[in-house]
Design a protein around this motif. Structure first.
Motif, PDB file in Angstrom:
ATOM      1  N   GLY A  99      -3.440  -2.312 -10.478  1.00 18.05           N
ATOM      2  CA  GLY A  99      -3.589  -2.508 -11.910  1.00 18.05           C
ATOM      3  C   GLY A  99      -3.783  -1.225 -12.677  1.00 18.05           C
ATOM      4  O   GLY A  99      -3.368  -1.098 -13.830  1.00 18.05           O
ATOM      5  N   GLU A 100      -4.416  -0.240 -12.038  1.00 16.78           N
ATOM      6  CA  GLU A 100      -4.646   1.042 -12.698  1.00 16.78           C
ATOM      7  C   GLU A 100      -3.430   1.959 -12.639  1.00 16.78           C
ATOM      8  O   GLU A 100      -3.461   3.066 -13.150  1.00 16.78           O
ATOM      9  N   GLY A 101      -2.373   1.490 -11.989  1.00 18.01           N
ATOM     10  CA  GLY A 101      -1.159   2.284 -11.937  1.00 18.01           C
ATOM     11  C   GLY A 101      -1.177   3.382 -10.909  1.00 18.01           C
ATOM     12  O   GLY A 101      -0.320   4.270 -10.909  1.00 18.01           O
ATOM     13  N   VAL A 102      -2.179   3.361 -10.003  1.00 13.53           N
ATOM     14  CA  VAL A 102      -2.285   4.389  -8.979  1.00 13.53           C
ATOM     15  C   VAL A 102      -1.178   4.214  -7.940  1.00 13.53           C
ATOM     16  O   VAL A 102      -0.688   5.175  -7.358  1.00 13.53           O
ATOM     17  N   SER A 103      -0.783   2.975  -7.707  1.00 14.89           N
ATOM     18  CA  SER A 103       0.182   2.692  -6.644  1.00 14.89           C
ATOM     19  C   SER A 103       1.610   2.944  -7.093  1.00 14.89           C
ATOM     20  O   SER A 103       1.896   3.079  -8.280  1.00 14.89           O
ATOM     21  N   ASP A 104       2.505   3.012  -6.129  1.00 13.86           N
ATOM     22  CA  ASP A 104       3.927   3.115  -6.412  1.00 13.86           C
ATOM     23  C   ASP A 104       4.637   1.952  -5.739  1.00 13.86           C
ATOM     24  O   ASP A 104       4.003   1.055  -5.188  1.00 13.86           O
ATOM     25  N   VAL A 105       5.957   1.964  -5.763  1.00 16.30           N
ATOM     26  CA  VAL A 105       6.726   0.860  -5.189  1.00 16.30           C
ATOM     27  C   VAL A 105       6.482   0.740  -3.689  1.00 16.30           C
ATOM     28  O   VAL A 105       6.405  -0.369  -3.149  1.00 16.30           O
ATOM     29  N   ASN A 106       6.340   1.879  -2.995  1.00 18.45           N
ATOM     30  CA  ASN A 106       6.055   1.842  -1.558  1.00 18.45           C
ATOM     31  C   ASN A 106       4.752   1.113  -1.266  1.00 18.45           C
ATOM     32  O   ASN A 106       4.659   0.306  -0.335  1.00 18.45           O
ATOM     33  N   TYR A 107       3.739   1.416  -2.053  1.00 15.14           N
ATOM     34  CA  TYR A 107       2.437   0.782  -1.848  1.00 15.14           C
ATOM     35  C   TYR A 107       2.496  -0.711  -2.157  1.00 15.14           C
ATOM     36  O   TYR A 107       1.937  -1.528  -1.421  1.00 15.14           O
ATOM     37  N   LEU A 108       3.175  -1.065  -3.237  1.00 15.67           N
ATOM     38  CA  LEU A 108       3.315  -2.480  -3.583  1.00 15.67           C
ATOM     39  C   LEU A 108       4.048  -3.238  -2.486  1.00 15.67           C
ATOM     40  O   LEU A 108       3.705  -4.379  -2.170  1.00 15.67           O
ATOM     41  N   ALA A 109       5.036  -2.593  -1.875  1.00 18.50           N
ATOM     42  CA  ALA A 109       5.759  -3.228  -0.764  1.00 18.50           C
ATOM     43  C   ALA A 109       4.814  -3.504   0.398  1.00 18.50           C
ATOM     44  O   ALA A 109       4.872  -4.576   1.023  1.00 18.50           O
ATOM     45  N   GLY A 110       3.926  -2.549   0.712  1.00 25.66           N
ATOM     46  CA  GLY A 110       2.952  -2.760   1.780  1.00 25.66           C
ATOM     47  C   GLY A 110       2.028  -3.924   1.490  1.00 25.66           C
ATOM     48  O   GLY A 110       1.677  -4.697   2.392  1.00 25.66           O
ATOM     49  N   VAL A 111       1.640  -4.069   0.238  1.00 26.26           N
ATOM     50  CA  VAL A 111       0.773  -5.185  -0.170  1.00 26.26           C
ATOM     51  C   VAL A 111       1.492  -6.522   0.001  1.00 26.26           C
ATOM     52  O   VAL A 111       0.905  -7.511   0.453  1.00 26.26           O
ATOM     53  N   VAL A 112       2.775  -6.555  -0.335  1.00 24.16           N
ATOM     54  CA  VAL A 112       3.554  -7.794  -0.176  1.00 24.16           C
ATOM     55  C   VAL A 112       3.639  -8.170   1.302  1.00 24.16           C
ATOM     56  O   VAL A 112       3.500  -9.357   1.661  1.00 24.16           O
ATOM     57  N   ILE A 113       3.840  -7.186   2.171  1.00 27.42           N
ATOM     58  CA  ILE A 113       3.892  -7.471   3.614  1.00 27.42           C
ATOM     59  C   ILE A 113       2.570  -8.081   4.076  1.00 27.42           C
ATOM     60  O   ILE A 113       2.548  -9.020   4.877  1.00 27.42           O
ATOM     61  N   VAL A 114       1.461  -7.553   3.572  1.00 24.91           N
ATOM     62  CA  VAL A 114       0.144  -8.092   3.934  1.00 24.91           C
ATOM     63  C   VAL A 114       0.047  -9.557   3.541  1.00 24.91           C
ATOM     64  O   VAL A 114      -0.438 -10.405   4.311  1.00 24.91           O
ATOM     65  N   GLU A 115       0.504  -9.891   2.359  1.00 26.45           N
ATOM     66  CA  GLU A 115       0.393 -11.271   1.887  1.00 26.45           C
ATOM     67  C   GLU A 115       1.238 -12.232   2.727  1.00 26.45           C
ATOM     68  O   GLU A 115       0.781 -13.334   3.066  1.00 26.45           O
ATOM     69  N   VAL A 116       2.453 -11.828   3.044  1.00 26.17           N
ATOM     70  CA  VAL A 116       3.289 -12.685   3.892  1.00 26.17           C
ATOM     71  C   VAL A 116       2.666 -12.815   5.276  1.00 26.17           C
ATOM     72  O   VAL A 116       2.700 -13.885   5.901  1.00 26.17           O
ATOM     73  N   PHE A 117       2.079 -11.734   5.749  1.00 29.03           N
ATOM     74  CA  PHE A 117       1.397 -11.717   7.042  1.00 29.03           C
ATOM     75  C   PHE A 117       0.264 -12.738   7.073  1.00 29.03           C
ATOM     76  O   PHE A 117       0.120 -13.509   8.033  1.00 29.03           O
ATOM     77  N   TRP A 118      -0.516 -12.804   6.014  1.00 30.62           N
ATOM     78  CA  TRP A 118      -1.614 -13.778   5.949  1.00 30.62           C
ATOM     79  C   TRP A 118      -1.081 -15.202   5.967  1.00 30.62           C
ATOM     80  O   TRP A 118      -1.653 -16.088   6.617  1.00 30.62           O
TER      81      TRP A 118
END
Length: 544
Positions: A212-231
């Motif tokens: 939300g603070e804009g610290v992340s980039d597309v690579n980081y957001l992709a990693g977060v999506v993988i985590v969610e599918v993993f759960w």
């Protein structure tokens, strides 16, 4: 109801979307869209044509163009039907639309664009837990859920495999940056009174804050999506109906093989951080006993395995400070896991964690970073901590002597509390439990492919006095440097940040029929042949 590419009703002059004109048009369109979102009765109909053209004008279109086009198309085609099967049908169509639109994009971008799909799947999964469906109906819905999650995992696996095979796509840094904030993009999918956390329900609050603070980039957001599918995949594993012993084995195999298969450092980093949370993201979908079992298996997978994705050559593109923070987080997780097991009376498992810690490369990695930071000879900086608590105590002593170890204040405070509040040490115990350590849980994998042996009779080793002396001496010499640096910062000057180079992937040649396009990695996770039995390297547990 099928979601497909919608041809625009009117087309702009192609020259309008060339070079600087394209960036200007995209920026203005996004600003207009964001303004429309905040209206009391927004009207998005005319934006579909605009973002379709923006998406079609480039071989590798910006994430925003695909994200907005998919969202607006989904809004125009979705209905208020509460039937779970009908909802899944529309979500599947959305997945096909997004995967088709992102075919020529980088792998990170293609994965990041799956975030809305995962969000919609989670909502249906949560609804399934609340509703009283008939047994036959529920089984059918669960089959559809599993099929969709498997397809998403297969798509992610395909994207990640491009990187592992050395196939990268060339992009500039702007491809990793968003024109608008993630919050604005998310507002297309959630109600006005909902937050970013509601859109990313399967990650912790800190991760949402970073995004939300804009610290992340597309690579980081992709990693977060993988985590969610993993759960979601792990949640489905609990619905198979296996006995606890078998379920534990299957979960363990699925987790390790997934981490090994994806080789995504952002995924691993986010997962490790979640283990410091009091509850896991799957809590709303699991019973309390299931959560206890899942946490135990996750501890096993994170602590007892050395993954090749953590090799220095694999993470050269990431800042050293970030990797040091990850290592300190892993150290904290290991300590808390040991303390939790001791409280529960699981002495055997606690000892196995200490044995794995003492045999791992985690300590030497942290020592190396500290040594490089203060300019001490690495050979004089060897340490053999017998337990995470002992090593944490030593790191905090370095902090007290002027060496900055913990960049994260919260992690440092947590380490202090852990050292002060933890119960009697296991530091002077060998790795024996009732005469011999149980090796059933020690599926420890070295990232060089060599099996590490645990010395069951090894006594605790003290920190090297010469090493301590070297660090203390360096600490005193650093005080002047730190003071000078502080003065420079007060004058408004600071060192330039190093640029980070990211690698990308090209998916343009991997879109055949849907059957071939989405290979699933989940079959092994649920099969009876996936049990880990002392694999030689983490590649041995990869799914094919």
């Amino acid at each position: 109801m099928t979601l497909s590419l919608m041809q625009p009703t009117s087309q702009q002059n192609p020259n309008v979307l060339i070079s600087e004109n394209y960036n200007l048009t995209l920026t203005q369109s996004m600003q207009s869209l964001v303004a429309e979102i905040h209206n009391e009765t927004p009207n998005f109909s005319h934006f579909i044509d605009i973002f379709y053209e923006l998406m079609q004008a480039k071989i590798n279109p910006p994430l925003e163009s695909i994200w907005v086009y998919a969202a607006l198309t989904y809004r125009s085609r979705s209905s208020t039907d509460d039937d779970p099967l009908n909802k899944f049908s529309v979500i599947k169509d959305l997945f096909q639309l997004v995967s088709a639109c992102s075919a020529s994009c980088s792998s990170s971008k293609s994965i990041a664009l799956l975030a809305p799909i995962v969000f919609e799947v989670y909502k249906v999964a949560l609804e399934l837990k609340r509703r009283d469906l008939s047994s036959k109906r529920e089984k059918k819905v669960m089959r559809e859920t599993k099929s969709l999650v498997d397809a998403i995992l297969g798509f992610i696996s395909l994207c990640c495999s491009k990187y592992l095979n050395g196939q990268t796509d060339v992009i500039d840094d702007s491809d990793l940056n968003l024109i608008v904030s993630v919050k604005d993009l998310v507002s297309l999918w959630v109600d006005k009174n909902e937050s970013l956390k509601s859109f990313l329900p399967l990650v912790n609050a800190d991760t949402c804050r970073e995004i939300g603070e804009g610290v992340s980039d597309v690579n980081y957001l992709a990693g977060v999506v993988i985590v969610e599918v993993f759960w979601l995949k792990l949640w489905l594993s609990f619905r198979v109906g296996l006995a606890e012993v078998e379920l534990e084995k299957e979960l363990k195999s699925c987790i390790v093989s997934s981490i090994t298969k994806f080789q995504n450092i952002h995924f691993f980093e986010t997962l490790v951080k979640m283990l410091l949370e009091p509850t896991l993201p799957l809590t709303p979908l699991l019973d309390s006993n299931d959560e206890v079992l899942l946490r135990k298996v996750l501890y096993d997978a994170v602590i007892l395995v050395e993954y090749s994705l953590l090799n220095p050559e694999r993470i050269i593109h990431l800042p050293a400070d970030r990797m040091k923070s990850l290592s300190l987080t892993r150290l904290m997780v290991t300590h808390e896991a040991i303390e939790l097991l001791r409280e529960d009376g699981d002495q055997r498992r606690a000892i196995s964690y200490i044995s794995a810690f003492s045999s791992s490369k985690l300590v030497s990695q942290i020592i190396k970073w500290i040594a490089n930071q203060i300019g001490t000879d690495e050979k004089a900086s060897r340490s053999y901590g017998s337990s995470p608590k002992a090593f944490l105590r030593w790191l905090l002593s370095l902090e007290n002597q002027g060496i900055r170890v913990f960049d994260d204040k919260i992690l440092k405070s947590r380490a202090k509390i852990a050292v002060d509040n933890s119960s009697a040490d296991y530091e002077h115990q060998s790795s024996k439990v009732d005469g011999k350590a149980n090796t059933d849980d020690l599926f420890y994998i070295d990232n060089k492919g060599e099996e590490e042996e645990v010395d069951e009779d090894a006594e605790d080793k003290n920190m090297s006095e010469s090493m301590n002396a070297a660090f203390v001496a360096a600490a005193h010499s650093m005080k002047i440097t730190e003071n000078d640096r502080s003065k420079r910062k007060e004058r408004g000057t600071s060192d330039k940040k190093k640029k980070i180079k990211y690698r990308k992937f090209d998916l343009s040649d991997n879109y055949g029929p849907s059957k071939d396009r989405f290979p699933s990695v989940s079959d092994e996770c649920l099969s009876g042949e996936s049990e880990i039995q002392e694999p030689v390297s983490d590649e041995d547990v990869e799914t094919e």
